[in-house]
Design a protein around this motif. Structure first.
Motif, PDB file in Angstrom:
ATOM      1  N   PHE A 273     -61.860 -28.416  -8.705  1.00  0.00           N
ATOM      2  CA  PHE A 273     -61.306 -29.201  -7.365  1.00  0.00           C
ATOM      3  C   PHE A 273     -60.826 -30.581  -7.753  1.00  0.00           C
ATOM      4  CE2 PHE A 273     -62.962 -32.366  -4.229  1.00  0.00           C
ATOM      5  CZ  PHE A 273     -61.691 -32.429  -3.469  1.00  0.00           C
ATOM      6  N   THR A 274     -61.729 -31.336  -8.127  1.00  0.00           N
ATOM      7  CA  THR A 274     -61.565 -32.818  -8.791  1.00  0.00           C
ATOM      8  C   THR A 274     -60.410 -33.089  -9.693  1.00  0.00           C
ATOM      9  OG1 THR A 274     -63.328 -32.950 -10.210  1.00  0.00           O
ATOM     10  CG2 THR A 274     -63.758 -33.481  -7.956  1.00  0.00           C
ATOM     11  N   ASP A 275     -60.277 -32.070 -10.641  1.00  0.00           N
ATOM     12  CA  ASP A 275     -59.246 -32.292 -11.401  1.00  0.00           C
ATOM     13  C   ASP A 275     -57.792 -32.039 -10.934  1.00  0.00           C
ATOM     14  OD1 ASP A 275     -60.962 -32.542 -13.663  1.00  0.00           O
ATOM     15  OD2 ASP A 275     -60.543 -30.750 -14.614  1.00  0.00           O
ATOM     16  N   VAL A 276     -57.854 -31.121  -9.959  1.00  0.00           N
ATOM     17  CA  VAL A 276     -56.349 -30.905  -9.222  1.00  0.00           C
ATOM     18  C   VAL A 276     -56.121 -32.062  -8.135  1.00  0.00           C
ATOM     19  CG1 VAL A 276     -55.162 -29.642  -7.228  1.00  0.00           C
ATOM     20  CG2 VAL A 276     -56.647 -28.459  -9.184  1.00  0.00           C
ATOM     21  N   ALA A 277     -57.242 -32.674  -7.641  1.00  0.00           N
ATOM     22  CA  ALA A 277     -57.122 -33.861  -6.773  1.00  0.00           C
ATOM     23  C   ALA A 277     -56.862 -35.005  -7.328  1.00  0.00           C
ATOM     24  CB  ALA A 277     -58.667 -33.940  -6.061  1.00  0.00           C
ATOM     25  N   ALA A 278     -57.222 -35.155  -8.604  1.00  0.00           N
ATOM     26  CA  ALA A 278     -56.549 -36.358  -9.431  1.00  0.00           C
ATOM     27  C   ALA A 278     -55.097 -36.090  -9.808  1.00  0.00           C
ATOM     28  CB  ALA A 278     -57.496 -36.556 -10.472  1.00  0.00           C
ATOM     29  N   ALA A 279     -54.931 -34.916 -10.185  1.00  0.00           N
ATOM     30  CA  ALA A 279     -53.412 -34.583 -10.671  1.00  0.00           C
ATOM     31  C   ALA A 279     -52.559 -34.777  -9.642  1.00  0.00           C
ATOM     32  CB  ALA A 279     -53.472 -33.113 -11.072  1.00  0.00           C
ATOM     33  N   VAL A 280     -52.839 -34.391  -8.424  1.00  0.00           N
ATOM     34  CA  VAL A 280     -51.732 -34.609  -7.331  1.00  0.00           C
ATOM     35  C   VAL A 280     -51.498 -35.942  -6.937  1.00  0.00           C
ATOM     36  CG1 VAL A 280     -51.995 -32.278  -6.709  1.00  0.00           C
ATOM     37  CG2 VAL A 280     -53.248 -33.741  -5.558  1.00  0.00           C
ATOM     38  N   LEU A 281     -52.825 -36.766  -6.865  1.00  0.00           N
ATOM     39  CA  LEU A 281     -52.857 -38.061  -6.360  1.00  0.00           C
ATOM     40  C   LEU A 281     -52.178 -38.977  -7.660  1.00  0.00           C
ATOM     41  CD1 LEU A 281     -56.115 -39.112  -4.848  1.00  0.00           C
ATOM     42  CD2 LEU A 281     -53.808 -38.692  -3.713  1.00  0.00           C
ATOM     43  N   GLY A 282     -52.059 -38.390  -8.746  1.00  0.00           N
ATOM     44  CA  GLY A 282     -51.648 -39.383 -10.112  1.00  0.00           C
ATOM     45  C   GLY A 282     -52.596 -40.192 -10.330  1.00  0.00           C
ATOM     46  N   VAL A 283     -53.869 -40.016 -10.383  1.00  0.00           N
ATOM     47  CA  VAL A 283     -55.000 -40.983 -10.721  1.00  0.00           C
ATOM     48  C   VAL A 283     -55.754 -40.293 -11.539  1.00  0.00           C
ATOM     49  CG1 VAL A 283     -54.414 -42.315  -8.577  1.00  0.00           C
ATOM     50  CG2 VAL A 283     -56.181 -40.764  -8.574  1.00  0.00           C
ATOM     51  N   GLU A 284     -56.856 -41.191 -11.959  1.00  0.00           N
ATOM     52  CA  GLU A 284     -57.894 -40.709 -12.779  1.00  0.00           C
ATOM     53  C   GLU A 284     -59.223 -40.795 -11.844  1.00  0.00           C
ATOM     54  OE1 GLU A 284     -58.295 -39.504 -15.963  1.00  0.00           O
ATOM     55  OE2 GLU A 284     -55.898 -39.711 -16.180  1.00  0.00           O
ATOM     56  N   ASN A 285     -59.392 -41.603 -10.966  1.00  0.00           N
ATOM     57  CA  ASN A 285     -60.439 -41.625 -10.298  1.00  0.00           C
ATOM     58  C   ASN A 285     -60.373 -41.206  -8.736  1.00  0.00           C
ATOM     59  OD1 ASN A 285     -61.609 -43.301 -12.346  1.00  0.00           O
ATOM     60  ND2 ASN A 285     -60.347 -45.010 -11.700  1.00  0.00           N
ATOM     61  N   VAL A 286     -61.358 -40.262  -8.395  1.00  0.00           N
ATOM     62  CA  VAL A 286     -61.226 -39.679  -6.933  1.00  0.00           C
ATOM     63  C   VAL A 286     -62.342 -40.158  -6.074  1.00  0.00           C
ATOM     64  CG1 VAL A 286     -60.851 -37.697  -5.626  1.00  0.00           C
ATOM     65  CG2 VAL A 286     -59.721 -37.913  -7.907  1.00  0.00           C
ATOM     66  N   GLN A 287     -62.263 -40.506  -5.060  1.00  0.00           N
ATOM     67  CA  GLN A 287     -63.259 -40.964  -4.235  1.00  0.00           C
ATOM     68  C   GLN A 287     -63.354 -40.067  -2.779  1.00  0.00           C
ATOM     69  OE1 GLN A 287     -62.989 -45.233  -2.116  1.00  0.00           O
ATOM     70  NE2 GLN A 287     -64.926 -45.514  -3.414  1.00  0.00           N
ATOM     71  N   LEU A 288     -64.623 -39.939  -2.318  1.00  0.00           N
ATOM     72  CA  LEU A 288     -64.685 -39.299  -1.119  1.00  0.00           C
ATOM     73  C   LEU A 288     -64.222 -40.047   0.079  1.00  0.00           C
ATOM     74  CD1 LEU A 288     -65.463 -36.407   0.457  1.00  0.00           C
ATOM     75  CD2 LEU A 288     -67.893 -37.672   0.410  1.00  0.00           C
ATOM     76  N   HIS A 289     -63.533 -39.558   1.211  1.00  0.00           N
ATOM     77  CA  HIS A 289     -63.402 -40.408   2.238  1.00  0.00           C
ATOM     78  C   HIS A 289     -64.436 -39.550   3.472  1.00  0.00           C
ATOM     79  CE1 HIS A 289     -61.772 -41.936   6.076  1.00  0.00           C
ATOM     80  NE2 HIS A 289     -61.276 -42.998   5.350  1.00  0.00           N
ATOM     81  N   HIS A 290     -63.996 -38.117   3.518  1.00  0.00           N
ATOM     82  CA  HIS A 290     -65.061 -37.853   4.599  1.00  0.00           C
ATOM     83  C   HIS A 290     -65.003 -36.137   4.687  1.00  0.00           C
ATOM     84  CE1 HIS A 290     -61.465 -37.794   6.974  1.00  0.00           C
ATOM     85  NE2 HIS A 290     -61.760 -36.572   7.691  1.00  0.00           N
ATOM     86  N   THR A 291     -65.557 -35.363   5.027  1.00  0.00           N
ATOM     87  CA  THR A 291     -65.503 -33.945   5.023  1.00  0.00           C
ATOM     88  C   THR A 291     -65.800 -33.221   6.431  1.00  0.00           C
ATOM     89  OG1 THR A 291     -67.837 -33.268   4.789  1.00  0.00           O
ATOM     90  CG2 THR A 291     -66.529 -33.820   2.827  1.00  0.00           C
ATOM     91  N   LYS A 292     -65.235 -32.163   6.724  1.00  0.00           N
ATOM     92  CA  LYS A 292     -65.417 -31.518   8.197  1.00  0.00           C
ATOM     93  C   LYS A 292     -65.506 -30.185   7.931  1.00  0.00           C
ATOM     94  CE  LYS A 292     -63.107 -34.884  11.257  1.00  0.00           C
ATOM     95  NZ  LYS A 292     -61.996 -35.197  12.126  1.00  0.00           N
ATOM     96  N   LEU A 293     -66.351 -29.275   8.418  1.00  0.00           N
ATOM     97  CA  LEU A 293     -66.149 -27.816   8.206  1.00  0.00           C
ATOM     98  C   LEU A 293     -65.494 -27.314   9.595  1.00  0.00           C
ATOM     99  CD1 LEU A 293     -67.733 -25.537   6.716  1.00  0.00           C
ATOM    100  CD2 LEU A 293     -69.553 -25.712   8.078  1.00  0.00           C
ATOM    101  N   PHE A 294     -64.907 -26.567   9.787  1.00  0.00           N
ATOM    102  CA  PHE A 294     -64.474 -25.938  10.773  1.00  0.00           C
ATOM    103  C   PHE A 294     -64.512 -24.328  10.859  1.00  0.00           C
ATOM    104  CE2 PHE A 294     -61.674 -29.841  10.680  1.00  0.00           C
ATOM    105  CZ  PHE A 294     -61.681 -30.359  11.800  1.00  0.00           C
ATOM    106  N   VAL A 295     -64.856 -23.799  12.097  1.00  0.00           N
ATOM    107  CA  VAL A 295     -64.712 -22.500  12.479  1.00  0.00           C
ATOM    108  C   VAL A 295     -64.105 -22.299  13.499  1.00  0.00           C
ATOM    109  CG1 VAL A 295     -66.068 -20.309  12.721  1.00  0.00           C
ATOM    110  CG2 VAL A 295     -66.900 -21.685  11.289  1.00  0.00           C
ATOM    111  N   LYS A 296     -62.827 -21.419  13.523  1.00  0.00           N
ATOM    112  CA  LYS A 296     -61.959 -20.943  14.359  1.00  0.00           C
ATOM    113  C   LYS A 296     -62.522 -19.670  15.040  1.00  0.00           C
ATOM    114  CE  LYS A 296     -57.363 -23.315  13.842  1.00  0.00           C
ATOM    115  NZ  LYS A 296     -55.983 -23.112  13.911  1.00  0.00           N
ATOM    116  N   PRO A 297     -63.351 -19.764  16.177  1.00  0.00           N
ATOM    117  CA  PRO A 297     -63.920 -18.341  16.626  1.00  0.00           C
ATOM    118  C   PRO A 297     -62.665 -17.197  16.707  1.00  0.00           C
ATOM    119  CG  PRO A 297     -64.645 -20.184  17.836  1.00  0.00           C
ATOM    120  CD  PRO A 297     -63.383 -20.798  16.999  1.00  0.00           C
ATOM    121  N   PRO A 298     -63.049 -16.048  16.874  1.00  0.00           N
ATOM    122  CA  PRO A 298     -61.999 -14.968  17.075  1.00  0.00           C
ATOM    123  C   PRO A 298     -61.456 -14.952  18.500  1.00  0.00           C
ATOM    124  CG  PRO A 298     -64.441 -14.068  16.927  1.00  0.00           C
ATOM    125  CD  PRO A 298     -64.395 -15.521  16.402  1.00  0.00           C
ATOM    126  N   GLU A 299     -60.281 -14.468  18.614  1.00  0.00           N
ATOM    127  CA  GLU A 299     -59.523 -14.481  19.735  1.00  0.00           C
ATOM    128  C   GLU A 299     -58.853 -15.712  20.541  1.00  0.00           C
ATOM    129  OE1 GLU A 299     -62.152 -11.968  22.244  1.00  0.00           O
ATOM    130  OE2 GLU A 299     -62.144 -10.252  20.847  1.00  0.00           O
TER     131      GLU A 299
END
Length: 255
Positions: A91-117
């Motif tokens: 994950f972090t290697d791709v995140a660094a590559a797309v940002l164009g940087v070496e260092n990657v810092q967390l901002h926040h996370t959210k878990l989502f579940v879209k219930p059926p129907e």
């Protein structure tokens, strides 16, 4: 744009991200890993008994009936498995590559579940107005823990929309873009284990889950630690400032 991951593909991933504002990386997690995280996600939500529904009021017009959504901030503070995923080099290697940087810092996370129907949609929006940064080196990764076909309300993006910079959002505080047709966003169906990376300037949203299965995703927002926030906001998330890759050259940490 869909890319199958390989470390030698990182420049191509970065080029596609720069052009389109997003890239869907196939199979970043194995099917078994995705199934494990799906199970843990649903167990956490049941264990913590969170009944708050984060459905946007502005989403009401996107469905014929009432919709609902389950979510959890900061899953990594409840289960170490999510902490390990945050610093996984896949994950972090791709995140660094797309940002164009070496260092990657967390901002926040959210878990989502879209219930059926009737799993809630998200109107088209940018993430920028929620936590604007000076140089816009902020990105998101959506981990898919189960399959997300279009009928499950998969993520939709407007390719190249990041190139126009920050946009004016709904002045009433709904933070959506009423002038951008929902149909202009291209569906990004994904399989369990795929990860969608996009910039916080990319216009995106998602549809209603009308299928008979839940859609389970984990959103990780990350940034270049050298890019200071333009406004001090969204600082309630636990662990903000945690280094996921490299070092923080500024010493600001959780600012």
């Amino acid at each position: 744009m869909t890319i199958t991951p390989s470390r030698t593909d990182l420049p191509e991933l970065a080029a596609q991200y720069a052009e389109n504002g997003f890239v869907l990386v196939k199979g970043l997690l194995s099917k078994a890993e995705a199934a494990f995280y799906r199970e843990r996600s649903h167990q956490l939500l049941a264990q913590l008994n969170r009944d708050d529904d984060p459905t946007w009021q502005s989403a009401a017009g996107l469905s014929e009936g009432a919709t609902r959504l389950q979510h959890l901030h900061d899953a990594q503070f409840y289960d170490a498995a999510f902490s390990r995923l945050l610093v996984d080099p896949r994950f972090t290697d791709v995140a660094a590559a797309v940002l164009g940087v070496e260092n990657v810092q967390l901002h926040h996370t959210k878990l989502f579940v879209k219930p059926p129907e009737n799993g809630s949609p998200f109107p088209l929006h940018q993430d920028h107005p929620f936590f604007p940064h000076t140089e816009h080196r902020v990105g998101a990764a959506i981990f898919h823990f189960d399959d997300a076909p279009e009928e499950k309300g998969c993520v939709r993006v407007v390719p190249g929309s990041h190139l126009d910079g920050p946009r004016e959002h709904d002045p009433e505080g709904a933070f959506h873009l009423p002038d951008v047709p929902f149909e202009s966003a291209v569906p990004q169906p994904a399989e369990a284990g795929d990860v969608l990376f996009f910039t916080y300037l990319t216009v995106h949203g998602s549809g209603v889950n009308v299928s008979d299965e839940a859609r389970t995703t984990w959103l990780v927002q990350y940034r270049d630690p050298a890019d200071p926030p333009a406004v001090k906001t969204h600082d309630h998330s636990l662990g903000q400032g945690m280094m996921l890759r490299g070092v923080d050259p500024t010493g600001r940490s959780g600012v």
